[in-house]
Design a protein around this motif. Structure first.
Motif, PDB file in Angstrom:
ATOM      1  N   HIS A   9       0.837  -1.207   0.000  1.00  0.00           N
ATOM      2  CA  HIS A   9       0.000   0.000   0.000  1.00  0.00           C
ATOM      3  C   HIS A   9       0.866   1.247   0.000  1.00  0.00           C
ATOM      4  CE1 HIS A   9      -3.638  -2.289   0.684  1.00  0.00           C
ATOM      5  NE2 HIS A   9      -3.046  -2.921   1.686  1.00  0.00           N
ATOM      6  N   ARG A  10       0.340   2.320  -0.517  1.00  0.00           N
ATOM      7  CA  ARG A  10       0.995   3.626  -0.486  1.00  0.00           C
ATOM      8  C   ARG A  10       0.144   4.515   0.418  1.00  0.00           C
ATOM      9  NH1 ARG A  10       2.698   6.134  -5.930  1.00  0.00           N
ATOM     10  NH2 ARG A  10       4.555   4.931  -5.504  1.00  0.00           N
ATOM     11  N   TYR A  11       0.429   4.432   1.695  1.00  0.00           N
ATOM     12  CA  TYR A  11      -0.401   5.143   2.669  1.00  0.00           C
ATOM     13  C   TYR A  11      -0.125   6.637   2.661  1.00  0.00           C
ATOM     14  CZ  TYR A  11      -1.937   0.749   4.699  1.00  0.00           C
ATOM     15  OH  TYR A  11      -2.494  -0.479   4.901  1.00  0.00           O
ATOM     16  N   ARG A  12      -1.177   7.396   2.810  1.00  0.00           N
ATOM     17  CA  ARG A  12      -1.123   8.851   2.969  1.00  0.00           C
ATOM     18  C   ARG A  12      -1.742   9.155   4.324  1.00  0.00           C
ATOM     19  NH1 ARG A  12       2.644  10.032   0.071  1.00  0.00           N
ATOM     20  NH2 ARG A  12       2.133  12.166   0.523  1.00  0.00           N
ATOM     21  N   PHE A  13      -1.106   9.980   5.123  1.00  0.00           N
ATOM     22  CA  PHE A  13      -1.514  10.244   6.496  1.00  0.00           C
ATOM     23  C   PHE A  13      -2.103  11.634   6.626  1.00  0.00           C
ATOM     24  CE2 PHE A  13       1.603   6.967   6.531  1.00  0.00           C
ATOM     25  CZ  PHE A  13       1.221   6.116   7.548  1.00  0.00           C
ATOM     26  N   SER A  14      -3.150  11.741   7.446  1.00  0.00           N
ATOM     27  CA  SER A  14      -3.780  13.028   7.719  1.00  0.00           C
ATOM     28  C   SER A  14      -4.290  13.033   9.154  1.00  0.00           C
ATOM     29  CB  SER A  14      -4.931  13.284   6.739  1.00  0.00           C
ATOM     30  OG  SER A  14      -5.920  12.294   6.893  1.00  0.00           O
ATOM     31  N   THR A  15      -4.682  14.195   9.645  1.00  0.00           N
ATOM     32  CA  THR A  15      -5.170  14.305  11.017  1.00  0.00           C
ATOM     33  C   THR A  15      -6.487  15.046  11.073  1.00  0.00           C
ATOM     34  OG1 THR A  15      -3.955  16.351  11.404  1.00  0.00           O
ATOM     35  CG2 THR A  15      -2.856  14.312  12.014  1.00  0.00           C
ATOM     36  N   GLU A  16      -7.261  14.698  12.065  1.00  0.00           N
ATOM     37  CA  GLU A  16      -8.470  15.433  12.444  1.00  0.00           C
ATOM     38  C   GLU A  16      -8.464  15.470  13.958  1.00  0.00           C
ATOM     39  OE1 GLU A  16     -12.005  13.777  10.795  1.00  0.00           O
ATOM     40  OE2 GLU A  16     -11.132  13.637   8.800  1.00  0.00           O
ATOM     41  N   ALA A  17      -8.143  16.610  14.526  1.00  0.00           N
ATOM     42  CA  ALA A  17      -7.997  16.784  15.973  1.00  0.00           C
ATOM     43  C   ALA A  17      -6.975  15.777  16.507  1.00  0.00           C
ATOM     44  CB  ALA A  17      -9.347  16.670  16.674  1.00  0.00           C
ATOM     45  N   GLU A  18      -7.352  14.908  17.451  1.00  0.00           N
ATOM     46  CA  GLU A  18      -6.419  13.952  18.050  1.00  0.00           C
ATOM     47  C   GLU A  18      -6.321  12.642  17.268  1.00  0.00           C
ATOM     48  OE1 GLU A  18      -9.058  15.094  20.003  1.00  0.00           O
ATOM     49  OE2 GLU A  18      -7.975  16.717  20.969  1.00  0.00           O
ATOM     50  N   THR A  19      -6.993  12.536  16.151  1.00  0.00           N
ATOM     51  CA  THR A  19      -7.029  11.291  15.384  1.00  0.00           C
ATOM     52  C   THR A  19      -6.152  11.397  14.142  1.00  0.00           C
ATOM     53  OG1 THR A  19      -9.293  10.937  16.112  1.00  0.00           O
ATOM     54  CG2 THR A  19      -8.536   9.638  14.249  1.00  0.00           C
ATOM     55  N   MET A  20      -5.239  10.431  14.004  1.00  0.00           N
ATOM     56  CA  MET A  20      -4.442  10.327  12.784  1.00  0.00           C
ATOM     57  C   MET A  20      -5.075   9.231  11.931  1.00  0.00           C
ATOM     58  SD  MET A  20      -0.410   9.419  12.152  1.00  0.00           S
ATOM     59  CE  MET A  20      -0.534   7.730  12.706  1.00  0.00           C
ATOM     60  N   THR A  21      -5.292   9.535  10.670  1.00  0.00           N
ATOM     61  CA  THR A  21      -5.905   8.594   9.743  1.00  0.00           C
ATOM     62  C   THR A  21      -4.952   8.339   8.597  1.00  0.00           C
ATOM     63  OG1 THR A  21      -8.039   9.567  10.270  1.00  0.00           O
ATOM     64  CG2 THR A  21      -7.947   8.173   8.332  1.00  0.00           C
ATOM     65  N   TRP A  22      -4.890   7.098   8.152  1.00  0.00           N
ATOM     66  CA  TRP A  22      -4.104   6.782   6.968  1.00  0.00           C
ATOM     67  C   TRP A  22      -4.933   5.955   6.012  1.00  0.00           C
ATOM     68  CZ3 TRP A  22      -2.990   5.172  11.858  1.00  0.00           C
ATOM     69  CH2 TRP A  22      -2.954   3.815  12.132  1.00  0.00           C
ATOM     70  N   ARG A  23      -4.811   6.304   4.721  1.00  0.00           N
ATOM     71  CA  ARG A  23      -5.534   5.635   3.637  1.00  0.00           C
ATOM     72  C   ARG A  23      -4.555   5.337   2.515  1.00  0.00           C
ATOM     73  NH1 ARG A  23     -10.916   6.151   4.185  1.00  0.00           N
ATOM     74  NH2 ARG A  23     -11.674   7.739   5.595  1.00  0.00           N
ATOM     75  N   CYS A  24      -4.858   4.281   1.772  1.00  0.00           N
ATOM     76  CA  CYS A  24      -4.016   3.940   0.638  1.00  0.00           C
ATOM     77  C   CYS A  24      -4.248   4.963  -0.475  1.00  0.00           C
ATOM     78  CB  CYS A  24      -4.323   2.533   0.144  1.00  0.00           C
ATOM     79  SG  CYS A  24      -3.279   2.039  -1.244  1.00  0.00           S
ATOM     80  N   GLY A  25      -3.181   5.545  -0.965  1.00  0.00           N
ATOM     81  CA  GLY A  25      -3.267   6.545  -2.019  1.00  0.00           C
ATOM     82  C   GLY A  25      -3.604   5.963  -3.379  1.00  0.00           C
ATOM     83  N   ARG A  26      -3.544   4.654  -3.510  1.00  0.00           N
ATOM     84  CA  ARG A  26      -3.868   4.009  -4.791  1.00  0.00           C
ATOM     85  C   ARG A  26      -5.355   3.743  -4.939  1.00  0.00           C
ATOM     86  NH1 ARG A  26       1.237   0.450  -3.928  1.00  0.00           N
ATOM     87  NH2 ARG A  26       2.734   1.649  -5.115  1.00  0.00           N
ATOM     88  N   GLY A  27      -6.124   4.012  -3.885  1.00  0.00           N
ATOM     89  CA  GLY A  27      -7.570   3.878  -3.988  1.00  0.00           C
ATOM     90  C   GLY A  27      -8.110   2.469  -3.803  1.00  0.00           C
TER      91      GLY A  27
END
Length: 88
Positions: A9-27
């Motif tokens: 996977h090619r994970y991309r990381f982002s945040t919303e307040a105290e939560t870090m979220t990661w999603r695969c950039g390849r969809g």
């Protein structure tokens, strides 16, 4: 997705307040999240993880960059071995 199975996977990381979220950039749909004690911690980790290995490619060329050191070590080892043999 086949690309994620073969290459990972090619994970991309982002945040919303105290939560870090990661999603695969390849969809492919792979995603997770983690809760941190503070928003600053979440941002710090997301920034650290959200980088591509190719960003520092010019600064770190492992195989080619270390090749002269490998040659030097091999020459030193060969000289040390030949010096030991001629002393015997």
């Amino acid at each position: 997705m086949l690309r994620c199975r073969l290459l990972g996977h090619r994970y991309r990381f982002s945040t919303e307040a105290e939560t870090m979220t990661w999603r695969c950039g390849r969809g492919c749909g792979a995603h997770r999240s983690k809760q941190y004690a503070s928003a600053e911690d979440a941002k710090r980790y997301a920034r650290a993880f959200d980088r591509e290995d190719s960003e520092g490619l010019g600064r770190r060329a492992r195989l080619i960059g270390l090749f002269p050191l490998r040659l030097l070590r091999a020459l030193r080892k060969r000289r040390a071995e030949s010096g030991t043999r001629s002393a015997n």
